[in-house]
Write an enzyme that holds these catalytic residues in place. Sequence first.
Site, PDB file in Angstrom:
ATOM      1  N   SER A   1      -2.491   3.214  -3.648  1.00 35.24           N
ATOM      2  CA  SER A   1      -1.251   3.515  -2.938  1.00 35.24           C
ATOM      3  C   SER A   1      -0.506   4.680  -3.584  1.00 35.24           C
ATOM      4  CB  SER A   1      -0.347   2.286  -2.948  1.00 35.24           C
ATOM      5  OG  SER A   1       0.905   2.617  -2.387  1.00 35.24           O
ATOM      6  N   ALA A   2       0.082   5.513  -2.735  1.00 33.43           N
ATOM      7  CA  ALA A   2       0.932   6.613  -3.224  1.00 33.43           C
ATOM      8  C   ALA A   2       2.132   6.061  -3.998  1.00 33.43           C
ATOM      9  CB  ALA A   2       1.403   7.476  -2.052  1.00 33.43           C
TER      10      ALA A   2
ATOM     11  N   ASP B   1      -8.811   3.575  -3.003  1.00 33.24           N
ATOM     12  CA  ASP B   1      -7.630   3.459  -2.140  1.00 33.24           C
ATOM     13  C   ASP B   1      -6.465   3.011  -3.004  1.00 33.24           C
ATOM     14  OD1 ASP B   1      -5.638   2.950  -0.346  1.00 33.24           O
ATOM     15  OD2 ASP B   1      -6.848   1.740   1.021  1.00 33.24           O
TER      16      ASP B   1
ATOM     17  N   VAL C   1       7.668   2.573  -0.336  1.00 33.01           N
ATOM     18  CA  VAL C   1       8.237   2.598  -1.687  1.00 33.01           C
ATOM     19  C   VAL C   1       8.220   4.045  -2.203  1.00 33.01           C
ATOM     20  CG1 VAL C   1       7.856   1.879  -4.087  1.00 33.01           C
ATOM     21  CG2 VAL C   1       7.703   0.197  -2.221  1.00 33.01           C
TER      22      VAL C   1
ATOM     23  N   GLU D   1      14.161   0.178   1.388  1.00 29.03           N
ATOM     24  CA  GLU D   1      13.128   0.914   2.140  1.00 29.03           C
ATOM     25  C   GLU D   1      13.128   0.532   3.624  1.00 29.03           C
ATOM     26  OE1 GLU D   1       9.130  -0.353   2.597  1.00 29.03           O
ATOM     27  OE2 GLU D   1       9.221  -1.639   0.823  1.00 29.03           O
TER      28      GLU D   1
ATOM     29  N   LYS E   1       1.281  -7.902  -3.764  1.00 25.33           N
ATOM     30  CA  LYS E   1       0.560  -8.987  -3.107  1.00 25.33           C
ATOM     31  C   LYS E   1      -0.864  -9.040  -3.611  1.00 25.33           C
ATOM     32  CE  LYS E   1       2.615  -9.925   1.332  1.00 25.33           C
ATOM     33  NZ  LYS E   1       3.574  -8.894   1.691  1.00 25.33           N
TER      34      LYS E   1
HETATM   35  N1  PSU Z   1       3.834  -4.713   0.395  1.00 22.10           N
HETATM   36  C1  PSU Z   1       4.505  -5.713   0.992  1.00 22.10           C
HETATM   37  N2  PSU Z   1       5.262  -5.427   2.108  1.00 22.10           N
HETATM   38  C2  PSU Z   1       5.376  -4.150   2.593  1.00 22.10           C
HETATM   39  C3  PSU Z   1       4.681  -3.096   1.908  1.00 22.10           C
HETATM   40  C4  PSU Z   1       3.929  -3.425   0.821  1.00 22.10           C
HETATM   41  O1  PSU Z   1       4.414  -6.846   0.561  1.00 22.10           O
HETATM   42  O2  PSU Z   1       6.057  -3.946   3.611  1.00 22.10           O
HETATM   43  C5  PSU Z   1       4.835  -1.666   2.362  1.00 22.10           C
HETATM   44  C6  PSU Z   1       5.763  -0.904   1.392  1.00 22.10           C
HETATM   45  O3  PSU Z   1       6.565  -0.003   2.123  1.00 22.10           O
HETATM   46  C7  PSU Z   1       4.775  -0.148   0.506  1.00 22.10           C
HETATM   47  C8  PSU Z   1       3.676   0.179   1.502  1.00 22.10           C
HETATM   48  O4  PSU Z   1       5.340   1.004  -0.085  1.00 22.10           O
HETATM   49  O5  PSU Z   1       3.567  -1.001   2.304  1.00 22.10           O
HETATM   50  C9  PSU Z   1       2.358   0.518   0.816  1.00 22.10           C
HETATM   51  O6  PSU Z   1       1.462   1.020   1.752  1.00 22.10           O
HETATM   52  P1  PSU Z   1       0.085   1.710   1.284  1.00 22.10           P
HETATM   53  O7  PSU Z   1      -0.726   0.602   0.683  1.00 22.10           O
HETATM   54  O8  PSU Z   1      -0.519   2.295   2.542  1.00 22.10           O
HETATM   55  O9  PSU Z   1       0.476   2.762   0.274  1.00 22.10           O
HETATM   56 MN    MN Z   2      -3.838   3.052   0.952  1.00 21.34          MN
END
Ligand code: PSU
Ligand code: MN
Length: 300
Positions: free
Chosen positions: A136-137, A134, A104, A23, A155
């Site tokens: 994640s997609a 909230d 991802v 990614e 995390k």
């Molecule tokens: N978690 C990590 N490092 C990252 C990400 C997540 O430990 O860099 C990034 C990844 O690209 C993941 C994105 O797909 O953050 C998720 O963002 P969101 O929560 O806005 O969907």
């Molecule tokens: Mn989000």
Amino acid sequence: MKLTILPEIRDALAANRPVVALESTLITHGLPRPINLETARNLEAAVRASGAVPATIAILRGEIHVGLTDTELARLANTDHVRKCSRRDLPIVVGMQADGATTVAGTMIVAHWAGIRIFATGGIGGVHRGHPADISADLTELGRTPITVVCAGAKAILDLPLTLEVLETNGVPVIGYQCSEFPAFYTRASGLPLDVRCDTADQIAKIIAARDAQKLTTGILVTVPVPESDELPRALADQAIAQAVTEADAKGISGKDVTPFLLARVTELTAGRSRTANTALLLNNARLAAQIATALQNHG
Ligand code: PSU
Ligand code: MN
């Protein structure tokens, strides 16, 4: 639809040789300069050393790239205001001829378009602590796109039990590689049991092949704990995460900015110790993904 695929990757895919997608959001939003570029290069090298061809995915001036040249990788790593791309963002960056870094979710979609089956990253997105809407997609995409994602869990900035619940709802098998609990990225265990434990890449390849034979279109999540020697002390990780989450709430940070904010803040609060863990687990995941991609050649 046009994909710009590096010749080496195109040849490998045509010959059914192993390819591993990587990614780009971790390069633009997940890690600071200059270790973002250094890590991106090291990840590609780790995939190669384990016998597969790396394919870092990003959108450059509206063109969807599967594999970046070193010049392109360096430009992306040093560009500000790159759009973070999940499913909803892909039409926008291409239509607007903008630069985009794939999450991802975004990487899974493009990898699937290109015919790549395995993808290595650090951590996936999940359900945010205290903000159960909230989601994640990444979790939605895992439910609808048949790519196997190798990660070190999620995390603990996230609500891990709820994250696993949503994965279950979306029909995503969650495999532990040489572990039985969901790994929590900086730390090896969370106390949360997984669907199944596999001790070899070959066992994982058999599950992927079974999913394909069943014509299920769901993704598969392979989770690998951070190597023991690089694990963060649990108390340090928990404390930094709790503080970062409190600060994000106080500052009213929302939407796609939440994850980058929390990642940066935790790094500051652990005084770089989280960085060693982050780099180590990324390389570890890239190597396992290459082994799974190789094992898949024997299982159709
Ligand atoms: N978690 C990590 N490092 C990252 C990400 C997540 O430990 O860099 C990034 C990844 O690209 C993941 C994105 O797909 O953050 C998720 O963002 P969101 O929560 O806005 O969907
Ligand atoms: Mn989000």
